[in-house]
Enzyme design. Structure first.
Site, PDB file in Angstrom:
ATOM      1  N   ASP A 145     -10.705  12.485  14.370  1.00 32.06           N
ATOM      2  CA  ASP A 145      -9.801  12.746  14.982  1.00 32.06           C
ATOM      3  C   ASP A 145      -9.821  11.901  16.184  1.00 32.06           C
ATOM      4  O   ASP A 145     -10.686  11.867  16.862  1.00 32.06           O
ATOM      5  CB  ASP A 145      -9.336  14.195  15.464  1.00 32.06           C
ATOM      6  N   ASP A 177       1.301  21.808   8.677  1.00 29.12           N
ATOM      7  CA  ASP A 177       0.238  22.572   9.529  1.00 29.12           C
ATOM      8  C   ASP A 177       0.977  23.980  10.130  1.00 29.12           C
ATOM      9  O   ASP A 177       1.954  23.733  10.917  1.00 29.12           O
ATOM     10  CB  ASP A 177       0.054  21.729  10.914  1.00 29.12           C
TER      11      ASP A 177
END
EC number: 5.3.1.16
Length: 245
Positions: free
Chosen positions: A8, A129
């Site tokens: 990330d 998500d």
């Protein structure tokens, strides 16, 4: 079943967030390319990358870091974060990204997903998500009113390569994957589903190779690798033995 190590990106660095909160970021490596090379050396075969700044900005913000990773590893890379138009999709695929992940735009612009999946077969995934069952957008900063299943069903016949399902409540907390919800989603749709959020230890690997998880296409692991809670050699060997059985 593929085990995807996650990188990330925030401000050009490798970080891990807790529950998607940018204010709860831990920096694990200042050099994303070096981290990618490390994962390749450990034996991983597919890399999962998210441009966190891009997810908030709605456009790529860590392009230099991504391009540096593409230059140093040969394994395929799937990339998400700030990918919200066809030009961005084409640009990343042209630069060597194997698969793009569309998140916010899958909720707000489903036609983009369908057009892209048709134009680039097998190279477009959808990132769903979920927080309390509802899909979050804009880097998880906003919640929508639709469920992950509702979004996934929109793309059943679109040729989407995979659905990446993340349980935001577990993400970065090492409490274990939410396999019940992920397996339920995988059993309801035909698109391959990848589990994400909360991968904590070798116990998650053992759960992934049980018969009930057979429909899953893979899982994403982040903080457990950086923290040393998951031995990559042990995890990959266990998955290989399960695949050969």
């Amino acid at each position: 079943m593929i085990l995807f190590p996650a990188i990330d990106l925030k401000n050009g660095q490798c970080v891990r967030l807790e529950q998607g909160d940018m204010d709860r970021a831990t920096v694990f490596n200042l050099d994303p390319a070096a981290q990618a090379k490390s994962f390749a050396a450990q034996g991983f075969e597919y890399l999962h990358v998210v441009d966190l700044d891009g997810a908030f900005a709605g456009k790529p913000m860590n392009a230099q870091a991504v391009e540096s990773m593409l230059q140093v590893v040969k394994m395929p890379v799937q990339l998400g974060g700030g990918i919200r138009d066809l030009a961005t999709i084409e640009a990343w695929l042209g630069k060597g990204v194997s698969r793009v992940i569309i998140g916010t735009a899958a909720v707000r612009d489903p036609a983009l997903v369908k057009d892209a999946a048709k134009k680039f077969p097998g190279r477009v995934a959808v990132g769903l998500d979920a927080r309390d069952g509802k899909v979050a957008v804009q880097g998880w900063a906003e919640s929508s009113e639709v469920t992950a299943l509702e979004i996934a069903q929109r793309f059943e016949d679109a040729g989407v390569a995979a659905i990446i399902f993340t349980d935001i409540a577990r993400d970065g907390l090492l409490k274990g994957l939410n396999l019940d919800a992920t397996i339920e989603l995988a059993a309801t749709i035909s698109t391959p589903v990848i589990a994400s959020g909360g991968f904590g230890s070798i116990d998650d690997v053992k759960a992934l190779i049980l018969p009930r998880a057979a429909k899953l296409a893979g899982a994403i692991v982040g903080r457990a690798l950086y923290d040393g809670r998951l031995d990559p050699t042990e995890a990959l060997a266990l998955m290989r033995r399960a695949a050969a059985a």
